[in-house]
Design an enzyme around this catalytic site. Structure first.
Site: not given
Ligand code: DGJ
Length: 739
Positions: A483, A552
Site C-alpha cells: 500500500d 477503494d
Molecule cells: C487503503 C487500501 O486501499 C485498502 O484496501 C486497505 O488496504 C487500507 N489502505 C488499509 O489501511
C-alpha cells in the site's frame, strides 16, 4: 518591405529549398540527409536528420509501402513557415533557435543557458522477439553535451517505448531544468484529447475535448503516487474523435510512479507537439560530468483502427513484456480489510482462514492492523513503521497464521505499507531524520501519516527489510499487498543536504531500487500495487507487481465505470477486483463485476446466507474455469455504460473458439434494459456459436436458450440479446464455438 514580410519570404524560400533538397535525396544525389524510419507492423515514426543535422519528426502515421515517400510528406502540407527549423524537432532544446516548449533546458557549467542538439549518428539493435531498438546520438556543436534518444519498437503490438539519456563532459555540473523522455510531433486536421481526472474513490473520470492552441499540461506533483488526481495515461484522436472501431488514436503513458508532466502543445502551424517526462517542478538536477541521466520511458501506441484495437495491442504488449508474470495465472483471495478493519485477533483470523477454504478461493490476505506494540496499530493514527507483530492480536506471530492457512489448504498473504510512518510510532521517535518533513515547519498529514525518505540508502534498506524479513521468517508467504496512501507534503530530505531539488527524483530511484532488490530475491511472488485506490498504476511500477488496486470504491456500479476506463490502458489480469459490501447491488451483481479482472472477496463470509454462499462458491468455480479468457483473452468493450443503460464487455480467446460476456444494467429507470441486441466483435463469422448463462443465483432459471446456434456473422452483425432488465441486472454468458 517590412521586417515581418521579409521574414515570410525568407521562410518560404527555405521551404522550397528543402523540397528541392528532398527531391535531390530521392534521386540519391544528396547524402546530407539521414532518414530513420522507426517502424512497427502498422505504423511508422519517421525521423530525419537534414543538412543542418537537426533531427526532426517528418512523419508519424500508417506505414507506407515505399519508405522513400516519407520525405515527400512535408511538401504536401502548405502550413505556414517554420521560423526556427526546429518546430518538429525529435527532442526540442532551448536557448538557441527554439521558440516553443522545449523537451530539455539546461544551464551549462559556465552559466550559459543555450543548447542546440544536432544529429551525430544512430544505431539499430535487433533484440529478441523481433523487437528493435534505435539509438540516436545528438550533440551540441558548442558544448560537450549530448543526448541519446532511444526508441524501442515492439512491432507486433505497435508499441514504441521512448526514453533519453543525457550526459556531458563540461568542467563542472550542468543543471538540467527540463529533461523529458520523449517529444512527438503529429499532423492532423484537429486533435481531441481524452484525459482523466479523479480523487479518492473516484478514479479515472474521462474528459474529452478538442485541443486548442497553446499548451495543455497533464501532471502530478504528489511525490509518491502519480494519479489520485490525474494519471499519466491519455489518448489523442487525430482528425476526429476516435470510437472503439474507427479513427486514428494515439495512446500515451509515462512509465513513472512519481511526479510526471505531459505537455500537449498545438503550435502556430496547427501541429501537435507532445512532450512527456518527469515533472521538472522543484526538480532542477545537477548533472555531474560523465554522469548519465536516464529518463523514464514514455510508452505510446498509434492505432488507425480505433480505441478497441489500440487497447488490445497494449494489453498484449503489457502481458508479454511489462506486467510481472503477465502471461501467468493469478490467485483468487479473501481479504479481511472491510470484514474486520483493525478489529481482529488470532482466533478471528483463524476463523477467516476456514472461511477462505469454505468460500473456495486460493488465498487469505491479512490487511492492515497486524503490527506495532508500543503504539498498536488499532486505527490509522498509530503504529505505521513498527513492523513487529502486535503481541496481543497475534501472540504467536504471522508464522502461526501461515501454518494454519497451509493446514486449511489455502495460501497466506499480507499487507504492508513500508514507505510510510505515523508520527505516533517508535520508528518516528528513533529516526525523525528518515522522515520526509521540513524540520522548521508544522507537519501536515495525509491519512495521519508521513512518507519515509527513500532517497536515503539506509531507508531503502529498511523498506527492503520490511518485506524481506516477512519472507525470511515465513518462507511460505504467498502474496504481498503493498500500500502507499500518503502523498508528499513539505518535501525535504535530511539526507540530501543542499541537493533538495533532487529529492523527488531520488525518492523514485530509491523506490525502484528497493523493488529491484526484492524482485532479484523473490522474482515470482505475486504482489498487489495498492495505493488507497488507483494512486500508483503505471507501467514502470507494474514491472514489479502482478496486479494493481483500481480504486477503494468497490460499489459495483461505480466499478463498472472505473474498470471500463482502466481497460483502455491495462489488461484485466492486472485489475484486482474485490466483492465487498459497498453499494446496493445484490451479491451476484457485485461478483459478476469483480469477475471482469482478478477476483477477490472482502466480505464476512459467515454473514452470507445459505443461498448467497452457495452462489459465491459456484461463481468461483465457474470463474476458475473461464478466468484464462479474462486474463489472456482479447477484451472487447461492446456497450459503453456512459452511452446507454446497458454495459457489455467481452473477453474472447485468441483462436475465437470461446469467450465470456459480461452485461449489466447501469440505469435503474423504469423499463430500462437490453432493448436492442449487443453486437459482438472478434468472432469467426463462418463459425457457429452457442451461448450459455453462467453465474446463476441458486434457484434461478436462465431465460437464455442454450440449444440455439448463431453464426459469428449473425452475432457480430445483428447481435445477441443478453436479456438484461430490472429483474436481470447482471448477466454473464459463456460463448462457445460449435465443434
Ligand atoms: C487503503 C487500501 O486501499 C485498502 O484496501 C486497505 O488496504 C487500507 N489502505 C488499509 O489501511
Amino acid at each position: 518591405m517590412n521586417r515581418r514580410r521579409k521574414g515570410m519570404i525568407a521562410v518560404r524560400q527555405l521551404v522550397y529549398c528543402s523540397i528541392a533538397l528532398m527531391a535531390g535525396w530521392m534521386s540519391g544525389s544528396l547524402k546530407a540527409q539521414t532518414i530513420i524510419p522507426v517502424v512497427t507492423s502498422n505504423n511508422a515514426l519517421v525521423l530525419e536528420a537534414g543538412k543542418n543535422k537537426d533531427l526532426s519528426v517528418i512523419y508519424f502515421g500508417k506505414k507506407l509501402a515505399n519508405e522513400k515517400e516519407y520525405q515527400l510528406v512535408s511538401s504536401v502540407y502548405k502550413q505556414t513557415g517554420d521560423y526556427t527549423d526546429v518546430l518538429n524537432a525529435a527532442y526540442t532544446s532551448s536557448g538557441s533557435r527554439n521558440l516553443v516548449e522545449p523537451a530539455i533546458s539546461v544551464v551549462h557549467a559556465d552559466g550559459n543557458r543555450s543548447l542546440d542538439l544536432r544529429y551525430v549518428k544512430h544505431e539499430q539493435k535487433q533484440l529478441a522477439d523481433g523487437i528493435t531498438q534505435y539509438s540516436i546520438l545528438l550533440k551540441d556543436p558548442v558544448y560537450d553535451f549530448e543526448v541519446t534518444l532511444h526508441y524501442k519498437v515492439y512491432p507486433h503490438q505497435d508499441v514504441i517505448e521512448q526514453w533519453s539519456v543525457i550526459k556531458h563532459r563540461e568542467k563542472g555540473n550542468v543543471v538540467l531544468e527540463k529533461f523529458a523522455s520523449a517529444n512527438l510531433h503529429l499532423k492532423a486536421k484537429g486533435f481531441w484529447l481524452n484525459q482523466y481526472h479523479g480523487d479518492w474513490a473516484k478514479e479515472m473520470q474521462p474528459e474529452e475535448s478538442k485541443i486548442t492552441h497553446g499548451i495543455k499540461t497533464i501532471d502530478s506533483k504528489l511525490g509518491t503516487r502519480t494519479n489520485i488526481f490525474q494519471p499519466s495515461v491519455f489518448m489523442v484522436s487525430l482528425n476526429k474523435p476516435a470510437t472503439e472501431d474507427e479513427g486514428t488514436v494515439l495512446y500515451g503513458s509515462l512509465a513513472y510512479s512519481g511526479n510526471f508532466r505531459t505537455d500537449l502543445e498545438l503550435d502556430y502551424q496547427d501541429n501537435l507537439r507532445i512532450i512527456s517526462g518527469i515533472n521538472n517542478y522543484a526538480s532542477a538536477y545537477n548533472l555531474k560530468p560523465g554522469e548519465e541521466f536516464v529518463t523514464p520511458s514514455f510508452i505510446h501506441l498509434l492505432s488507425s483502427k480505433g480505441k478497441g484495437f489500440a487497447s488490445r495491442q497494449l494489453h498484449d504488449w503489457a502481458r508479454n513484456y511489462r506486467l510481472l508474470d503477465g502471461k501467468g495465472d493469478r490467485l483468487t483471495l479473501l481479504n479481511n480489510w472491510e470484514a474486520t478493519y483493525f478489529d481482529f485477533n488470532e482466533s478471528k483470523l483463524k476463523e477467516l482462514l476456514r472461511d477462505t477454504k469454505k468460500l473456495g478461493v486460493d488465498l487469505f490476505l491479512l490487511d492492515d492492523g497486524w503490527f506495532a506494540n508500543k503504539y498498536p496499530r488499532n486505527d490509522d493514527k498509530a503504529g505505521l513503521g513498527d513492523w513487529a507483530e502486535n503481541k496481543s492480536k497475534l501472540p504467536n506471530g504471522v508464522a502461526s497464521l501461515v501454518k494454519e492457512a497451509t493446514a486449511n489448504g489455502v495460501k497466506f498473504g499480507i499487507w504492508v505499507e513500508p514507505e510510510m510512518v505515523n508520527p505516533k510510532s517508535e520508528l518516528y521517535e528513533k529516526h525523525p531524520d528518515w522522515v520526509v518533513r521540513q524540520p522548521a515547519r508544522q507537519e501536515h498529514y495525509f491519512r495521519n501519516q508521513l512518507v519515509l525518505d527513500l532517497s536515503n540508502p539506509v531507508v531503502q534498506d529498511f523498506v527492503f527489510g520490511v518485506v524481506d524479513n516477512l519472507f525470511t521468517k515465513n518462507p511460505d508467504l504467498a502474496y504481498i499487498k503493498w500500500d502507499c496512501n500518503a502523498v508528499i507534503y513539505n518535501a525535504h530530505s535530511a539526507y540530501l543536504g543542499k541537493q533538495q531539488s533532487h529529492f523527488y527524483i531520488e525518492y523514485m530511484r530509491g523506490l525502484y531500487n528497493v523493488l529491484q532488490r526484492l524482485r532479484a530475491k523473490y522474482p515470482k511472488v505475486p504482489m498487489m500495487l495498492c495505493s488507497g485506490g488507483g494512486g500508483r498504476v503505471d507501467y514502470e511500477a507494474l514491472k514489479y507487481f502482478t496486479e494493481y488496486w483500481p480504486s477503494d470504491n468497490t460499489d459495483p456500479l461505480e466499478r463498472i465505470f472505473i474498470q471500463w476506463e482502466y481497460s483502455y490502458f491495462y489488461p484485466a489480469i492486472a485489475s484486482a477486483n474485490h466483492v465487498t459490501d459497498w453499494g446496493k447491488q445484490p451479491i451476484k451483481f457485485r461478483t459478476d463485476v469483480a469477475m471482469m479482472g482478478k477476483l477477490g472477496f472482502d466480505i464476512v463470509v459467515s454473514h452470507l446466507n445459505e443461498k448467497d454462499l452457495a452462489f459465491c462458491q459456484n461463481a468461483i468455480k465457474e470463474y476458475n474455469a473461464f478466468r484464462h479468457l479474462v486474463y489472456q483473452g482479447d477484451q472487447y468493450r461492446l456497450s459503453d455504460p456512459r452511452k446507454g443503460s446497458v454495459a457489455s464487455m467481452a473477453f474472447l480467446s485468441k483462436d475465437q473458439s470461446e469467450g465470456v460476456l459480461f452485461n449489466y444494467l447501469v440505469n435503474n429507470r423504469y423499463g430500462e434494459g437490453s432493448v436492442y441486441p449487443v453486437q459482438l466483435k472478434g468472432l469467426d463469422p463462418s463459425a457457429m456459436y452457442t451461448l450459455k448463462e453462467l453465474s446463476l443465483y441458486p434457484g434461478v432459471k436462465s431465460s437464455i436458450d442454450t440449444s440455439k446456434q448463431y453464426s459469428g456473422e449473425f452475432l457480430m452483425t445483428v447481435g445477441f440479446n443478453p436479456e438484461v432488465s430490472g429483474s436481470r441486472t447482471s448477466v454473464v454468458l459463456k460463448l462457445e464455438k460449435v465443434k
